[in-house]
Design an enzyme around this catalytic site. Structure first.
Site, mmCIF file in Angstrom:
data_model
loop_
_atom_site.group_PDB
_atom_site.id
_atom_site.type_symbol
_atom_site.label_atom_id
_atom_site.label_comp_id
_atom_site.label_asym_id
_atom_site.label_seq_id
_atom_site.Cartn_x
_atom_site.Cartn_y
_atom_site.Cartn_z
ATOM 1 N N GLU A 157 3.009 -1.484 10.505
ATOM 2 C CA GLU A 157 3.755 -0.960 9.356
ATOM 3 C C GLU A 157 5.081 -0.341 9.800
ATOM 4 O O GLU A 157 6.125 -0.563 9.193
ATOM 5 C CB GLU A 157 2.914 0.065 8.597
ATOM 6 C CG GLU A 157 3.643 0.779 7.470
ATOM 7 C CD GLU A 157 4.131 -0.118 6.350
ATOM 8 O OE1 GLU A 157 4.967 0.357 5.556
ATOM 9 O OE2 GLU A 157 3.703 -1.284 6.253
ATOM 10 N N HIS B 83 7.477 -3.098 10.815
ATOM 11 C CA HIS B 83 7.967 -3.788 9.617
ATOM 12 C C HIS B 83 9.121 -3.010 8.997
ATOM 13 O O HIS B 83 10.163 -3.586 8.666
ATOM 14 C CB HIS B 83 6.829 -3.959 8.613
ATOM 15 C CG HIS B 83 7.251 -4.499 7.286
ATOM 16 N ND1 HIS B 83 7.715 -5.786 7.116
ATOM 17 C CD2 HIS B 83 7.294 -3.919 6.066
ATOM 18 C CE1 HIS B 83 8.024 -5.971 5.844
ATOM 19 N NE2 HIS B 83 7.780 -4.848 5.190
ATOM 20 N N HIS C 199 7.972 -6.983 -4.660
ATOM 21 C CA HIS C 199 8.579 -6.782 -3.333
ATOM 22 C C HIS C 199 8.658 -8.125 -2.591
ATOM 23 O O HIS C 199 9.688 -8.468 -2.024
ATOM 24 C CB HIS C 199 7.746 -5.756 -2.570
ATOM 25 C CG HIS C 199 8.298 -5.318 -1.257
ATOM 26 N ND1 HIS C 199 9.584 -4.871 -1.077
ATOM 27 C CD2 HIS C 199 7.712 -5.246 -0.038
ATOM 28 C CE1 HIS C 199 9.769 -4.536 0.185
ATOM 29 N NE2 HIS C 199 8.645 -4.769 0.847
#
Length: 171
Positions: free
Chosen positions: A84, A87, A149
């Site tokens: 995460e 990213h 998204h």
């Protein structure tokens, strides 16, 4: 020649001396953006979408790995947190590249509207994508937000693909 035209000419002359061509920058931006999307999919697939529970930081810090107690006390694995965190970091780099690609399009392809406007469209979508990325976390992975998204990411990727292909074919 007016002062404004002279400065514009100087900028184009300086840029033309750089050994990297615009199509290389546009292609690199396209590649990094695609990798961000793949990393986002991986992050989701391993259940790590909320492994950094706050936004834009991760556990209140920019680099959670500098504080081992964060990783030790988290319900998520170090791999999940890293996915995460990576990213987000790579997405930020892609955003900077999109800004550069758009500016470069207006300088080097001022007579090629599709290059200028497809790059500009990617840049125009970028703030929405950033907001959706934040909402993905703060709204606990609401499906409509996660899907939107991804949809905006695909639109940005298509804009960058158009920018790259036209710039490449017009070399």
């Amino acid at each position: 020649m007016s002062q404004g035209r002279l400065r514009g000419h100087d900028v184009r002359t300086t840029i033309s001396r750089i050994p990297v061509e615009y199509r290389h920058i546009a292609g690199f931006t396209l590649l990094v953006t695609y990798i961000v999307m793949l990393l986002g999919a991986y992050t989701s697939a391993i259940g790590a979408g909320l492994s950094c529970p706050d936004w834009p930081t991760c556990y209140g810090t920019w680099v959670p790995f500098l504080q081992p107690e964060i990783i030790a006390n988290s319900p998520y694995s170090a791999l999940q947190i890293f996915a995460e965190w990576a990213h987000r970091g790579l997405a930020m780099m892609a955003g900077v590249l999109i800004v550069g690609t758009t500016l470069g399009a207006w300088v080097t392809h001022r007579n090629t509207p599709i290059v200028k406007w497809s790059a500009t469209a990617a840049l125009a979508l970028l703030p929405l994508q950033v907001i959706l990325g934040g909402l993905t976390v703060t709204e606990d992975l609401q499906p409509i937000i996660v899907t939107t998204h991804l949809g905006v990411a695909i639109l940005i990727l298509l804009c960058l693909l158009t920018t790259f292909l036209v710039a490449y074919l017009r070399r």
